[in-house]
Design a protein around this motif. Sequence first.
Motif, PDB file in Angstrom:
ATOM      1  N   SER A  83      42.985  27.387  42.534  1.00  0.00           N
ATOM      2  CA  SER A  83      41.876  28.126  43.145  1.00  0.00           C
ATOM      3  C   SER A  83      42.338  29.390  43.871  1.00  0.00           C
ATOM      4  CB  SER A  83      41.096  27.233  44.104  1.00  0.00           C
ATOM      5  OG  SER A  83      41.921  26.780  45.148  1.00  0.00           O
ATOM      6  N   ARG A  84      43.530  29.374  44.440  1.00  0.00           N
ATOM      7  CA  ARG A  84      43.999  30.550  45.178  1.00  0.00           C
ATOM      8  C   ARG A  84      44.133  31.766  44.256  1.00  0.00           C
ATOM      9  NH1 ARG A  84      49.020  29.854  48.855  1.00  0.00           N
ATOM     10  NH2 ARG A  84      47.447  28.809  50.094  1.00  0.00           N
ATOM     11  N   SER A  85      44.751  31.582  43.106  1.00  0.00           N
ATOM     12  CA  SER A  85      44.932  32.725  42.198  1.00  0.00           C
ATOM     13  C   SER A  85      43.596  33.208  41.628  1.00  0.00           C
ATOM     14  CB  SER A  85      45.909  32.377  41.077  1.00  0.00           C
ATOM     15  OG  SER A  85      45.362  31.409  40.223  1.00  0.00           O
ATOM     16  N   VAL A  86      42.692  32.299  41.331  1.00  0.00           N
ATOM     17  CA  VAL A  86      41.379  32.688  40.816  1.00  0.00           C
ATOM     18  C   VAL A  86      40.603  33.439  41.894  1.00  0.00           C
ATOM     19  CG1 VAL A  86      39.155  31.828  39.978  1.00  0.00           C
ATOM     20  CG2 VAL A  86      41.270  30.824  39.138  1.00  0.00           C
ATOM     21  N   LEU A  87      40.675  32.956  43.122  1.00  0.00           N
ATOM     22  CA  LEU A  87      39.987  33.607  44.225  1.00  0.00           C
ATOM     23  C   LEU A  87      40.548  35.010  44.468  1.00  0.00           C
ATOM     24  CD1 LEU A  87      37.744  32.975  46.230  1.00  0.00           C
ATOM     25  CD2 LEU A  87      39.474  32.128  47.797  1.00  0.00           C
ATOM     26  N   GLU A  88      41.861  35.145  44.438  1.00  0.00           N
ATOM     27  CA  GLU A  88      42.497  36.458  44.618  1.00  0.00           C
ATOM     28  C   GLU A  88      42.077  37.413  43.501  1.00  0.00           C
ATOM     29  OE1 GLU A  88      44.555  37.580  47.110  1.00  0.00           O
ATOM     30  OE2 GLU A  88      44.265  35.677  48.160  1.00  0.00           O
ATOM     31  N   SER A  89      42.029  36.917  42.285  1.00  0.00           N
ATOM     32  CA  SER A  89      41.609  37.749  41.155  1.00  0.00           C
ATOM     33  C   SER A  89      40.157  38.182  41.303  1.00  0.00           C
ATOM     34  CB  SER A  89      41.779  36.993  39.838  1.00  0.00           C
ATOM     35  OG  SER A  89      43.133  36.799  39.556  1.00  0.00           O
ATOM     36  N   ALA A  90      39.310  37.279  41.766  1.00  0.00           N
ATOM     37  CA  ALA A  90      37.895  37.608  41.952  1.00  0.00           C
ATOM     38  C   ALA A  90      37.727  38.680  43.032  1.00  0.00           C
ATOM     39  CB  ALA A  90      37.102  36.357  42.309  1.00  0.00           C
ATOM     40  N   VAL A  91      38.469  38.562  44.123  1.00  0.00           N
ATOM     41  CA  VAL A  91      38.374  39.535  45.219  1.00  0.00           C
ATOM     42  C   VAL A  91      38.828  40.915  44.748  1.00  0.00           C
ATOM     43  CG1 VAL A  91      39.325  40.162  47.475  1.00  0.00           C
ATOM     44  CG2 VAL A  91      38.527  37.836  47.068  1.00  0.00           C
ATOM     45  N   ARG A  92      39.847  40.965  43.905  1.00  0.00           N
ATOM     46  CA  ARG A  92      40.337  42.255  43.396  1.00  0.00           C
ATOM     47  C   ARG A  92      39.295  42.965  42.535  1.00  0.00           C
ATOM     48  NH1 ARG A  92      45.306  39.532  42.816  1.00  0.00           N
ATOM     49  NH2 ARG A  92      44.940  39.144  40.616  1.00  0.00           N
ATOM     50  N   ARG A  93      38.317  42.233  42.029  1.00  0.00           N
ATOM     51  CA  ARG A  93      37.296  42.839  41.169  1.00  0.00           C
ATOM     52  C   ARG A  93      36.046  43.246  41.933  1.00  0.00           C
ATOM     53  NH1 ARG A  93      41.270  40.624  39.050  1.00  0.00           N
ATOM     54  NH2 ARG A  93      41.881  41.088  36.940  1.00  0.00           N
ATOM     55  N   LEU A  94      36.094  43.164  43.250  1.00  0.00           N
ATOM     56  CA  LEU A  94      34.940  43.541  44.069  1.00  0.00           C
ATOM     57  C   LEU A  94      34.969  45.030  44.410  1.00  0.00           C
ATOM     58  CD1 LEU A  94      34.871  40.615  46.667  1.00  0.00           C
ATOM     59  CD2 LEU A  94      33.251  40.999  44.800  1.00  0.00           C
ATOM     60  N   GLU A  95      33.819  45.685  44.232  1.00  0.00           N
ATOM     61  CA  GLU A  95      33.640  47.060  44.716  1.00  0.00           C
ATOM     62  C   GLU A  95      33.624  47.015  46.245  1.00  0.00           C
ATOM     63  OE1 GLU A  95      33.098  50.097  43.460  1.00  0.00           O
ATOM     64  OE2 GLU A  95      32.995  49.645  41.330  1.00  0.00           O
ATOM     65  N   GLN A  96      33.811  48.166  46.867  1.00  0.00           N
ATOM     66  CA  GLN A  96      33.646  48.243  48.322  1.00  0.00           C
ATOM     67  C   GLN A  96      32.200  47.895  48.652  1.00  0.00           C
ATOM     68  OE1 GLN A  96      36.258  48.687  50.126  1.00  0.00           O
ATOM     69  NE2 GLN A  96      35.237  48.671  52.087  1.00  0.00           N
ATOM     70  N   GLY A  97      31.984  47.004  49.594  1.00  0.00           N
ATOM     71  CA  GLY A  97      30.632  46.605  49.968  1.00  0.00           C
ATOM     72  C   GLY A  97      30.010  45.550  49.071  1.00  0.00           C
ATOM     73  N   ALA A  98      30.784  45.029  48.117  1.00  0.00           N
ATOM     74  CA  ALA A  98      30.274  44.007  47.190  1.00  0.00           C
ATOM     75  C   ALA A  98      30.245  42.634  47.859  1.00  0.00           C
ATOM     76  CB  ALA A  98      31.144  43.967  45.942  1.00  0.00           C
ATOM     77  N   VAL A  99      29.550  41.707  47.216  1.00  0.00           N
ATOM     78  CA  VAL A  99      29.464  40.338  47.732  1.00  0.00           C
ATOM     79  C   VAL A  99      30.149  39.376  46.759  1.00  0.00           C
ATOM     80  CG1 VAL A  99      27.325  40.754  48.992  1.00  0.00           C
ATOM     81  CG2 VAL A  99      27.207  39.867  46.683  1.00  0.00           C
ATOM     82  N   LEU A 100      30.683  38.314  47.325  1.00  0.00           N
ATOM     83  CA  LEU A 100      31.312  37.245  46.545  1.00  0.00           C
ATOM     84  C   LEU A 100      30.566  35.959  46.834  1.00  0.00           C
ATOM     85  CD1 LEU A 100      33.645  36.025  44.833  1.00  0.00           C
ATOM     86  CD2 LEU A 100      34.883  35.711  46.988  1.00  0.00           C
ATOM     87  N   TRP A 101      29.977  35.376  45.798  1.00  0.00           N
ATOM     88  CA  TRP A 101      29.358  34.062  45.900  1.00  0.00           C
ATOM     89  C   TRP A 101      30.334  33.060  45.283  1.00  0.00           C
ATOM     90  CZ3 TRP A 101      25.000  32.490  48.311  1.00  0.00           C
ATOM     91  CH2 TRP A 101      24.049  33.439  48.653  1.00  0.00           C
ATOM     92  N   THR A 102      30.635  32.006  45.999  1.00  0.00           N
ATOM     93  CA  THR A 102      31.494  30.954  45.474  1.00  0.00           C
ATOM     94  C   THR A 102      30.729  29.640  45.528  1.00  0.00           C
ATOM     95  OG1 THR A 102      33.416  32.110  46.341  1.00  0.00           O
ATOM     96  CG2 THR A 102      33.737  29.851  45.645  1.00  0.00           C
ATOM     97  N   VAL A 103      30.584  29.002  44.364  1.00  0.00           N
ATOM     98  CA  VAL A 103      29.855  27.740  44.273  1.00  0.00           C
ATOM     99  C   VAL A 103      30.864  26.600  44.306  1.00  0.00           C
ATOM    100  CG1 VAL A 103      28.233  26.363  42.919  1.00  0.00           C
ATOM    101  CG2 VAL A 103      28.094  28.872  42.862  1.00  0.00           C
ATOM    102  N   LEU A 104      30.678  25.705  45.272  1.00  0.00           N
ATOM    103  CA  LEU A 104      31.572  24.565  45.457  1.00  0.00           C
ATOM    104  C   LEU A 104      30.798  23.261  45.338  1.00  0.00           C
ATOM    105  CD1 LEU A 104      33.460  25.711  48.692  1.00  0.00           C
ATOM    106  CD2 LEU A 104      34.117  26.098  46.322  1.00  0.00           C
ATOM    107  N   ASP A 107      29.710  44.893  41.649  1.00  0.00           N
ATOM    108  CA  ASP A 107      28.929  44.884  42.885  1.00  0.00           C
ATOM    109  C   ASP A 107      28.760  43.468  43.428  1.00  0.00           C
ATOM    110  OD1 ASP A 107      28.337  47.722  42.795  1.00  0.00           O
ATOM    111  OD2 ASP A 107      27.063  47.222  41.089  1.00  0.00           O
ATOM    112  N   ALA A 108      28.882  42.487  42.556  1.00  0.00           N
ATOM    113  CA  ALA A 108      28.775  41.089  42.955  1.00  0.00           C
ATOM    114  C   ALA A 108      29.579  40.234  41.987  1.00  0.00           C
ATOM    115  CB  ALA A 108      27.325  40.632  42.972  1.00  0.00           C
ATOM    116  N   VAL A 109      30.196  39.188  42.537  1.00  0.00           N
ATOM    117  CA  VAL A 109      30.939  38.218  41.727  1.00  0.00           C
ATOM    118  C   VAL A 109      30.454  36.835  42.123  1.00  0.00           C
ATOM    119  CG1 VAL A 109      33.214  37.228  41.228  1.00  0.00           C
ATOM    120  CG2 VAL A 109      32.993  39.693  41.558  1.00  0.00           C
ATOM    121  N   LEU A 110      30.142  36.016  41.122  1.00  0.00           N
ATOM    122  CA  LEU A 110      29.809  34.625  41.361  1.00  0.00           C
ATOM    123  C   LEU A 110      30.906  33.787  40.715  1.00  0.00           C
ATOM    124  CD1 LEU A 110      26.634  32.709  41.560  1.00  0.00           C
ATOM    125  CD2 LEU A 110      28.227  31.923  39.826  1.00  0.00           C
TER     126      LEU A 110
END
Length: 148
Positions: free
Chosen positions: A75-96, A63-66
Amino acid sequence: MSGDALKNPGELPGRLRLSEAGRLLLVDAPPALADLLVASRPKDADTVSVESEALSGVKETFDAVLLWREDRVGSRSVLESAVRRLEQGAVLWTVLAKKKVRGPKTPAAHRLELTDLVKGLEKHGMSQDREVQVTSWHVAYRFVRREA
């Protein structure tokens, strides 16, 4: 976290609103942040913490990925992997790490930036709608799927 302390740790979980997520995935989160988020969530809430190298082994969706990411490299491959683990309607928090501060382990020229995230997540129909200061050197950006 390279010696930098969490900013307002008592309020941070509330500002990130991750206690509301049923299933939470933490990727490369520093131990202090991971411990704080786990402690702020209900005891029966599912929280999984992994290093980015082990992200491909996580098959569930959340439901959420941080995602804690300073370096542009990989970073591109990690970001793509993180997005693939999101449920529909989930949120992605990315700390930079902020661009114009000294202290983070990654040199400023090699840091991942918000513009990189916006460009990379646009193709997934995601847009940035919030930001939260996590430390003096780091900011979390929340991305959600745009309404169709």
